[in-house]
Design an enzyme around this catalytic site. Sequence first.
Site, PDB file in Angstrom:
ATOM      1  N   GLU A  42     -29.456 -42.180  28.971  1.00 43.89           N
ATOM      2  CA  GLU A  42     -28.177 -41.647  29.394  1.00 43.89           C
ATOM      3  C   GLU A  42     -27.230 -42.849  29.459  1.00 43.89           C
ATOM      4  O   GLU A  42     -27.550 -43.829  30.136  1.00 43.89           O
ATOM      5  CB  GLU A  42     -28.365 -41.038  30.784  1.00 43.89           C
ATOM      6  CG  GLU A  42     -27.334 -40.043  31.146  1.00 43.89           C
ATOM      7  CD  GLU A  42     -27.545 -39.519  32.574  1.00 43.89           C
ATOM      8  OE1 GLU A  42     -28.680 -39.567  33.089  1.00 43.89           O
ATOM      9  OE2 GLU A  42     -26.547 -39.076  33.141  1.00 43.89           O
TER      10      GLU A  42
ATOM     11  N   ARG B  13     -44.636 -44.665  34.607  1.00 42.56           N
ATOM     12  CA  ARG B  13     -43.522 -45.579  34.426  1.00 42.56           C
ATOM     13  C   ARG B  13     -43.920 -46.990  34.806  1.00 42.56           C
ATOM     14  O   ARG B  13     -44.892 -47.205  35.540  1.00 42.56           O
ATOM     15  CB  ARG B  13     -42.314 -45.118  35.239  1.00 42.56           C
ATOM     16  CG  ARG B  13     -42.547 -45.070  36.743  1.00 42.56           C
ATOM     17  CD  ARG B  13     -41.371 -44.451  37.483  1.00 42.56           C
ATOM     18  NE  ARG B  13     -40.213 -45.315  37.503  1.00 42.56           N
ATOM     19  CZ  ARG B  13     -39.031 -45.000  36.960  1.00 42.56           C
ATOM     20  NH1 ARG B  13     -38.856 -43.852  36.364  1.00 42.56           N
ATOM     21  NH2 ARG B  13     -38.019 -45.836  37.019  1.00 42.56           N
TER      22      ARG B  13
ATOM     23  N   LYS C  68     -30.906 -47.316  37.700  1.00 42.79           N
ATOM     24  CA  LYS C  68     -29.563 -47.714  37.277  1.00 42.79           C
ATOM     25  C   LYS C  68     -28.579 -47.605  38.438  1.00 42.79           C
ATOM     26  O   LYS C  68     -27.681 -48.418  38.575  1.00 42.79           O
ATOM     27  CB  LYS C  68     -29.104 -46.837  36.112  1.00 42.79           C
ATOM     28  CG  LYS C  68     -29.503 -47.415  34.765  1.00 42.79           C
ATOM     29  CD  LYS C  68     -29.007 -46.544  33.633  1.00 42.79           C
ATOM     30  CE  LYS C  68     -29.992 -45.466  33.310  1.00 42.79           C
ATOM     31  NZ  LYS C  68     -29.593 -44.529  32.303  1.00 42.79           N
TER      32      LYS C  68
HETATM   33  P1  ATP Z   1     -32.618 -44.613  35.865  1.00 42.33           P
HETATM   34  O1  ATP Z   1     -33.227 -43.882  37.016  1.00 42.33           O
HETATM   35  O2  ATP Z   1     -32.738 -46.083  35.955  1.00 42.33           O
HETATM   36  O3  ATP Z   1     -31.246 -44.134  35.540  1.00 42.33           O
HETATM   37  P2  ATP Z   1     -33.553 -42.936  33.864  1.00 42.33           P
HETATM   38  O4  ATP Z   1     -34.933 -42.588  33.550  1.00 42.33           O
HETATM   39  O5  ATP Z   1     -32.735 -41.899  34.503  1.00 42.33           O
HETATM   40  O6  ATP Z   1     -33.551 -44.276  34.657  1.00 42.33           O
HETATM   41  P3  ATP Z   1     -32.561 -42.756  31.249  1.00 42.33           P
HETATM   42  O7  ATP Z   1     -31.403 -43.430  30.619  1.00 42.33           O
HETATM   43  O8  ATP Z   1     -32.520 -41.292  31.403  1.00 42.33           O
HETATM   44  O9  ATP Z   1     -32.740 -43.450  32.635  1.00 42.33           O
HETATM   45  O10 ATP Z   1     -33.927 -43.221  30.584  1.00 42.33           O
HETATM   46  C1  ATP Z   1     -34.191 -43.301  29.215  1.00 42.33           C
HETATM   47  C2  ATP Z   1     -35.680 -43.333  29.027  1.00 42.33           C
HETATM   48  O11 ATP Z   1     -36.251 -44.482  29.654  1.00 42.33           O
HETATM   49  C3  ATP Z   1     -36.348 -42.122  29.616  1.00 42.33           C
HETATM   50  O12 ATP Z   1     -37.223 -41.582  28.661  1.00 42.33           O
HETATM   51  C4  ATP Z   1     -37.077 -42.676  30.808  1.00 42.33           C
HETATM   52  O13 ATP Z   1     -38.250 -41.944  31.089  1.00 42.33           O
HETATM   53  C5  ATP Z   1     -37.401 -44.095  30.388  1.00 42.33           C
HETATM   54  N1  ATP Z   1     -37.604 -44.972  31.538  1.00 42.33           N
HETATM   55  C6  ATP Z   1     -36.740 -45.229  32.536  1.00 42.33           C
HETATM   56  N2  ATP Z   1     -37.295 -46.028  33.457  1.00 42.33           N
HETATM   57  C7  ATP Z   1     -38.557 -46.309  33.039  1.00 42.33           C
HETATM   58  C8  ATP Z   1     -39.650 -47.085  33.558  1.00 42.33           C
HETATM   59  N3  ATP Z   1     -39.552 -47.758  34.710  1.00 42.33           N
HETATM   60  N4  ATP Z   1     -40.800 -47.130  32.851  1.00 42.33           N
HETATM   61  C9  ATP Z   1     -40.897 -46.483  31.689  1.00 42.33           C
HETATM   62  N5  ATP Z   1     -39.925 -45.732  31.142  1.00 42.33           N
HETATM   63  C10 ATP Z   1     -38.755 -45.638  31.799  1.00 42.33           C
HETATM   64 MG    MG Z   2     -31.642 -40.376  33.925  1.00 41.49          MG
END
Ligand code: ATP
Ligand code: MG
Length: 611
Positions: free
Chosen positions: A71, A306, A316
């Site tokens: 995102e 994760r 984020k």
């Molecule tokens: P945040 O909570 O930091 O915003 P998010 O998962 O909402 O993280 P996205 O931009 O939606 O952020 O994530 C893109 C991809 O990265 C998703 O498929 C998510 O599952 C993966 N991802 C995010 N954090 C991790 C992590 N700590 N380990 C492995 N994959 C991750």
């Molecule tokens: Mg997200």
Amino acid sequence: MSMPSSAHNKPPKPSVGEPAKPSNFLRQTIESDLAAGTNAGRKWGGSPGDGAHHAAGQSDPAKIRTRFPPEPNGYLHIGHAKSICVNFGLARDYGGVCHLRFDDTNPEKEDQEFVDGIIDAVHWLGFDWKANGTTHLYHASDYFDFMYRAAEYLIKSGHAYVDEQSAEDMRANRGDFGKPGINSRFRDQTPAHNLARFRQMRDAQHLDGTMVLRAKVDMASPNINMRDPTIYRIRRAAHHNTGDKWCIYPMYAYAHPIEDALEQITHSICTLEFEDQRPWYDWLLEKLIEGGLLQAPPPRQYEFARLNLTYVITSKRKLAALVYDHKVSGWDDPRMPTLVGLRRRGYTPESLRLLAERTGTSKSGGWTDYSTLEGCLRETLDVSAPRAMAVLDPIKLIITNWEETMGGAEGAQGGDGVLDDCSAPLHPHLPEMGRRNFKIGREVWIERSDFEETPQKGFFRLFPGNRVRLKYGHVIECTGCGKDAAGSVTQVHATLVPDTKSGTPGSDAIKVKGVITWVAVADGIPAEVRLYDRLFTVPQPDAGGKDFLASLNPHSLKVVRAVVEPSLANARAENKFQFERHGYFVADRIDHTPGKPVFNLAVGLKDSWGR
Ligand code: ATP
Ligand code: MG
């Protein structure tokens, strides 16, 4: 939506320099899918599209399709690096393609700055979404028309309804883990009524929050995600891609499976939090395939644990708080776990790929120790970084008999002071990297901590009467020190022991226990050195909803005036070095110039936190 198709069906080839990959449940799944031909009949229309679009295409040249779907609401962090390595890595290894998809269905939070940052970060990590002429870079918001059409289909086929309960009623009627939900009184309206209401929603005839579109699944399901999930809401907000075209937006859980299906993703890999969403993911795609909107077989979702790193926050939202509260200098502050921060700190793409490999891909979570990340960096830099001497806390050492001993020495030069030439390999195990040259003279900078007037037991470096070697130079014997009025040591005195210069015959006849690093006053270069440490003092700063700002490490940055050897005069931004005895340093990507050098501590030589 038609673009030249890709023919990315090369057999997996082991990448040079990387060890054979250990198997894991994702690899096993893909291998058994390939063996069983699960996805063999799939067609690819050359670009994302609905069932008809793909049916008119050719058989998909990509053996598998994965995607990385960020995102664009912040900079990518180390957790994303893991996901990037998993998704792009599997596609590469199995003759597939990995799409970069901006999951921009939420109108409010996205920004072009983040889009550009994400593109840079994925490239920097060493991955690309181009495959034989096709650029697989997509935007979820390009699929809004299809998502709307799919919603109308669900309404017409009796699988969705407009719910006008208040938000509080909806929440109360959803039930909880122990209590089944209660059907909404709007649940049994006719499809014609629902369709009319939904179109009114679309046409901005109702206020934000007054009604939503929900899928009609099962309010008594033990899985709360199956209790008639909301799929569309009214939200009067301009979208960076579609502008004011829409005032209704799809919910993430509805949008995501559709995005995967339109892109013909075969293996939709996500983190474990989404496990409970899988039945819904499958339910939705099954209905849309039944309706002929999508092509079978549907993508399948797989969840892995994760990456959680101690002393690091990977959300984020929380990272944004550090930036906006000025706890760090920006998203690219070298203490940040963002990819721009890690890069500026001196992390290499190889080290992050190594971390992704080393932490494995499994179903069971846990915490990876921060020292594992540091170890990965040390390993990649040890074999590549040129060496240099730097004095981080300089104090002057005066060799009081320098002129007498060096006056007639071979190689010594006259001029302002008598200087002698020294040289050292750029890398101890890679002679082909060449050598570095520097001077030694009457005055050299040494580390303040290398002198003790009254030594502690076990101290083998400079104290009156003791001998040490100046690395790559001569053996000296400490004779004392000079002090200021307050009694602080301001310079150290020593005499040179003749015929002990490194590399000359008989130079090791005199044995010493200590070897110290130094830089000559004559040719040393002043430099700013930024000594970074962990940003937090506790291993899980945000566990259990804790206030992570309370455990910020007040000593996470110390700036020192150092002196570095002349070979560093040519350092360019992002060049990495081992400062002997100290650790690995990088010329700062933003602030370093040859005229005003700035080096960041990337990682020390040894793990100093584990003990
Ligand atoms: P945040 O909570 O930091 O915003 P998010 O998962 O909402 O993280 P996205 O931009 O939606 O952020 O994530 C893109 C991809 O990265 C998703 O498929 C998510 O599952 C993966 N991802 C995010 N954090 C991790 C992590 N700590 N380990 C492995 N994959 C991750
Ligand atoms: Mg997200």
